[in-house]
Design a protein around this motif. Structure first.
Motif, PDB file in Angstrom:
ATOM      1  N   ARG A 107       1.363  -0.909   0.048  1.00 20.77           N
ATOM      2  CA  ARG A 107      -0.225  -0.231  -0.078  1.00 20.77           C
ATOM      3  C   ARG A 107       1.186   1.192   0.038  1.00 20.77           C
ATOM      4  N   ALA A 108       1.953   1.538   0.543  1.00 22.97           N
ATOM      5  CA  ALA A 108       2.953   2.155   1.057  1.00 22.97           C
ATOM      6  C   ALA A 108       2.904   3.805  -0.504  1.00 22.97           C
ATOM      7  N   ASP A 109       3.878   1.620  -1.527  1.00 22.84           N
ATOM      8  CA  ASP A 109       3.576   2.622  -2.760  1.00 22.84           C
ATOM      9  C   ASP A 109       3.924   1.292  -4.284  1.00 22.84           C
ATOM     10  N   PRO A 110       3.025   1.272  -4.507  1.00 26.86           N
ATOM     11  CA  PRO A 110       2.229   0.432  -5.591  1.00 26.86           C
ATOM     12  C   PRO A 110       2.681   0.601  -6.522  1.00 26.86           C
ATOM     13  N   TYR A 111       3.878   1.841  -7.049  1.00 26.83           N
ATOM     14  CA  TYR A 111       3.997   1.987  -7.742  1.00 26.83           C
ATOM     15  C   TYR A 111       4.931   1.537  -8.939  1.00 26.83           C
ATOM     16  N   ALA A 165       3.891  -0.300 -12.512  1.00 30.68           N
ATOM     17  CA  ALA A 165       5.764  -0.632 -13.825  1.00 30.68           C
ATOM     18  C   ALA A 165       5.095  -1.829 -14.486  1.00 30.68           C
ATOM     19  N   GLU A 166       5.297  -2.673 -13.515  1.00 30.10           N
ATOM     20  CA  GLU A 166       5.072  -4.587 -14.319  1.00 30.10           C
ATOM     21  C   GLU A 166       4.072  -4.811 -14.568  1.00 30.10           C
ATOM     22  N   LEU A 167       2.898  -4.263 -14.008  1.00 25.87           N
ATOM     23  CA  LEU A 167       1.240  -4.377 -14.739  1.00 25.87           C
ATOM     24  C   LEU A 167       1.541  -3.912 -16.322  1.00 25.87           C
ATOM     25  N   ARG A 168       1.807  -2.284 -16.879  1.00 24.35           N
ATOM     26  CA  ARG A 168       1.614  -1.954 -18.067  1.00 24.35           C
ATOM     27  C   ARG A 168       1.924  -2.686 -18.614  1.00 24.35           C
ATOM     28  N   GLU A 169       3.554  -3.461 -18.872  1.00 23.21           N
ATOM     29  CA  GLU A 169       3.961  -4.252 -19.393  1.00 23.21           C
ATOM     30  C   GLU A 169       2.672  -5.163 -20.429  1.00 23.21           C
ATOM     31  N   LEU A 171      -6.426   3.646 -12.502  1.00 22.96           N
ATOM     32  CA  LEU A 171      -6.139   4.678 -12.968  1.00 22.96           C
ATOM     33  C   LEU A 171      -4.576   5.009 -12.361  1.00 22.96           C
ATOM     34  N   ALA A 172      -4.620   5.086 -11.040  1.00 24.62           N
ATOM     35  CA  ALA A 172      -3.291   5.625 -10.631  1.00 24.62           C
ATOM     36  C   ALA A 172      -2.327   4.852 -11.430  1.00 24.62           C
ATOM     37  N   SER A 173      -2.248   4.064 -12.403  1.00 22.79           N
ATOM     38  CA  SER A 173      -1.367   3.654 -13.502  1.00 22.79           C
ATOM     39  C   SER A 173      -0.912   4.190 -14.662  1.00 22.79           C
ATOM     40  N   GLY A 174      -2.643   4.478 -15.114  1.00 26.63           N
ATOM     41  CA  GLY A 174      -2.467   5.623 -16.136  1.00 26.63           C
ATOM     42  C   GLY A 174      -1.514   6.454 -16.099  1.00 26.63           C
ATOM     43  N   SER A 175      -2.019   7.294 -14.637  1.00 27.06           N
ATOM     44  CA  SER A 175      -1.198   8.656 -14.852  1.00 27.06           C
ATOM     45  C   SER A 175      -0.298   9.107 -14.315  1.00 27.06           C
ATOM     46  N   ARG A 176       1.011   7.006 -13.923  1.00 34.03           N
ATOM     47  CA  ARG A 176       2.373   7.331 -13.891  1.00 34.03           C
ATOM     48  C   ARG A 176       3.304   6.230 -15.377  1.00 34.03           C
TER      49      ARG A 176
END
Length: 403
Positions: free
Chosen positions: A16-20, A24-28, A316-321
């Protein structure tokens, strides 16, 4: 590692503290089929495409295997409906919540917003530590939404418990979660509905400026909402009207404390608050995931066919990164141009209360930065809420002045 494993790690509290990095892995795999037959979408282009796709449904009844969430037992709010019903109910609510019919609502609230913020900061006096959540970020928007809806502020302890239970049930997973999590959310939704129903009964046929009274007595171009529709709208506004703002203010203060040069810049140049809040909505948004949508019919996204009735999870948060959309996306940059983030979603379900949440956050952060004396974090990372959907610290303890 499969995308199912990556998603499982994202949803696990330990991330939870840092899912980013996991995003990035998921966006592959922009459109990732899951073992249970659902699909996860994590890249900006694909998210915006599907959020504007008329074959995407927000109605649980269009899932092949409908989920049981906290709102299924009550009349759904308009964010869980499709056109034309969604459009009709949203128009009816917007008549009393913002432009074009009440264009001065948010600006008219600014003196009260500033006064509330100032009073809460005044109460920091004499405290060795301040919890930005409990002492500020929670009571501020709760006071505002209670005023708007006509909900007695002194009843907050009652609906606070209900709201927490409802939010906890949003990401219910029958494979891993105890059934009590879902049952508690369903009971809380019933209790909140009964409470709001009691308030609504008092509003019929009586004059008043609060939103419940206006909805109960207004006959606009679309007619009048039924009581069930009013209660669904009020429940939505009471929950979304403060939970997202709590996270946005808290995430904002945490981000500024992690970037002290930006905190000092805001103190020196308070006019920078508008682009700064927009960057916060991209960089540390209050809502990370739309846990489900459904496909009306087969939908093709990034060469992947999503069958009719499939559950779709929108990250959504993944898309914004997404680095294919935003330059250096993991850097907090209030000077960023072309910042069309997904912090409030996109498409027909773009956040109803976004203008108010923005202004609340702008005022809150400007005053905190101006008045706090050399604030610093007590713990980093702070403890987070359980939910991966509405993500934010459950507490944010800070100290002031010389230590």
């Amino acid at each position: 590692m499969t995308t199912t494993d990556t998603l499982r790690r994202i949803l696990d509290y330990s991330s939870r503290a840092d899912p980013y990095p996991l995003y990035a892995e998921l966006r592959e795999t922009p459109v990732a089929p899951q073992e249970d037959g659902s699909y996860v979408i994590s890249t900006y282009r694909e998210l915006t495409d599907i959020l504007h796709n008329p074959h995407l449904s927000s109605d649980v009844r269009n899932l092949s295997h409908p989920t049981r969430d906290a709102e299924d037992r009550a009349a759904p709010s308009f964010i869980n409906l499709d056109p034309p019903e969604h459009d009709r109910l949203r128009r009816m609510a917007m008549r009393h919540f913002g432009p074009p019919h009440t264009p001065g609502l948010v600006t008219g609230l600014e003196p009260d917003l500033t006064a509330t913020v100032s009073s809460l900061i005044d109460d920091f006096a004499g405290k060795e530590q301040i919890d930005i959540v409990d002492d500020f970020a929670y009571p501020f928007p709760v006071t505002v939404i209670c005023h708007l809806l006509g909900v007695p502020r002194e009843d907050e302890p009652r609906f606070h418990l209900w709201v927490n239970a409802i939010i906890e049930s949003l990401d219910y997973d029958p494979k891993t979660d105890p059934k009590e999590k879902l049952e508690n959310g369903e009971q809380a939704s019933k209790d909140l509905g009964q409470y709001l129903g009691g308030l609504l009964e008092q509003r019929h046929g009586r004059p008043g400026d609060d939103l419940l009274t206006r909805l109960a007595n207004d006959d606009g171009p679309d007619g009048r909402m039924t009581d069930d529709e009013i209660l669904a709208t009020a429940r939505l506004l009471l929950i979304a009207g403060h939970e997202t703002t709590v996270n946005l203010v808290t995430n904002g203060m945490l981000t500024l404390l992690r970037h002290p040069h930006m905190l000092q810049r805001l103190r020196d140049e308070p006019g920078q608050i508008v682009p700064l809040v927009e960057e916060l909505l991209r960089y540390e948004p209050p809502v990370h995931i739309i846990p489900w949508r459904a496909a009306y019919s087969d939908i093709t996204v990034a060469d992947t066919v999503i069958p009719q009735g499939s559950r779709i999870m929108l990250m959504l948060a993944s898309g914004s990164r997404d680095p294919n959309r935003f330059h250096d996306p993991d850097r907090f940059d209030p000077d960023r141009r072309d910042n069309q983030h997904l912090g409030f979603g996109s498409g027909i379900h773009l956040c109803f209360g976004g203008p108010l949440a923005r202004r609340e956050t702008q005022i809150a952060l400007t005053e905190l930065v101006r008045r706090l004396d050399r604030p610093s974090l007590v713990a980093d990372p702070p403890p987070y809420r359980r939910s991966p959907i509405l993500r934010g610290p459950i507490h944010l303890h800070i100290e002031q002045g010389d230590r």
